[in-house]
Write a protein that holds these residues in place. Structure first.
Motif, PDB file in Angstrom:
ATOM      1  N   UNK A  78       0.786  -1.228   0.000  1.00 12.93           N
ATOM      2  CA  UNK A  78       0.000   0.000   0.000  1.00 12.93           C
ATOM      3  C   UNK A  78       0.819   1.281   0.000  1.00 12.93           C
ATOM      4  N   UNK A  79       1.874   1.328  -0.799  1.00 12.27           N
ATOM      5  CA  UNK A  79       2.718   2.527  -0.864  1.00 12.27           C
ATOM      6  C   UNK A  79       2.307   3.406  -2.045  1.00 12.27           C
ATOM      7  N   UNK A  80       2.746   4.648  -1.997  1.00 13.03           N
ATOM      8  CA  UNK A  80       2.690   5.532  -3.156  1.00 13.03           C
ATOM      9  C   UNK A  80       4.129   5.775  -3.571  1.00 13.03           C
ATOM     10  N   UNK A  81       4.343   6.138  -4.839  1.00 14.86           N
ATOM     11  CA  UNK A  81       5.705   6.325  -5.312  1.00 14.86           C
ATOM     12  C   UNK A  81       5.772   7.372  -6.405  1.00 14.86           C
TER      13      UNK A  81
ATOM     14  N   UNK B  18       6.564   5.716  -0.223  1.00 13.10           N
ATOM     15  CA  UNK B  18       6.173   5.787   1.184  1.00 13.10           C
ATOM     16  C   UNK B  18       4.769   5.255   1.355  1.00 13.10           C
ATOM     17  N   UNK B  19       4.535   4.768   2.542  1.00 14.39           N
ATOM     18  CA  UNK B  19       3.232   4.228   2.875  1.00 14.39           C
ATOM     19  C   UNK B  19       3.129   4.134   4.380  1.00 14.39           C
ATOM     20  N   UNK B  20       2.130   3.440   4.830  1.00 13.81           N
ATOM     21  CA  UNK B  20       1.908   3.300   6.257  1.00 13.81           C
ATOM     22  C   UNK B  20       3.028   2.464   6.870  1.00 13.81           C
ATOM     23  N   UNK B  21       3.910   3.109   7.607  1.00 14.80           N
ATOM     24  CA  UNK B  21       4.972   2.406   8.305  1.00 14.80           C
ATOM     25  C   UNK B  21       6.202   2.096   7.490  1.00 14.80           C
ATOM     26  N   UNK B  22       6.270   2.562   6.244  1.00 14.28           N
ATOM     27  CA  UNK B  22       7.458   2.299   5.428  1.00 14.28           C
ATOM     28  C   UNK B  22       7.711   3.476   4.491  1.00 14.28           C
TER      29      UNK B  22
END
Length: 102
Positions: free
Chosen positions: A44-47, A57-61
């Protein structure tokens, strides 16, 4: 005496993964784009691209996938909860990189 004040700081785990890049720049960028798509689907990241580096980046990463002439280099910072799954996250990213660059 003990510690005074707030809670202890949550630890963040760092991840550092490198692989060989034998592709030309256009093919390598396309491969990294596919890797980012797979990471986005799973975590569930965006880039977005910033030069030859894909920031994510995403929730927790959060992290970067940098392209060099003969190398692809992934660095990531995992938040407290994500750090519990560091091994699983790293093996997934390794698999995606190996699948695109081997």
């Amino acid at each position: 005496g003990g510690r005074r004040g707030g809670r202890p700081k949550a630890r963040k785990a760092k991840s550092d993964i490198s692989g060989r890049n034998g592709k030309n720049r256009k093919a390598a960028r396309a491969a990294v784009g596919r890797v980012a798509g797979k990471i986005a689907e799973k975590f569930g990241i965006t880039h977005s691209w910033n030069g030859n580096t894909l920031d994510f980046q995403g929730s927790g990463v959060s992290g970067k996938i940098a392209l060099a002439k003969q190398q692809v280099h992934v660095t990531a910072t995992l938040g407290f909860l994500a750090s519990a799954f560091k091994g699983s996250i790293e093996s997934s990213i390794h698999g995606y990189i190996d699948g695109e660059f081997d």
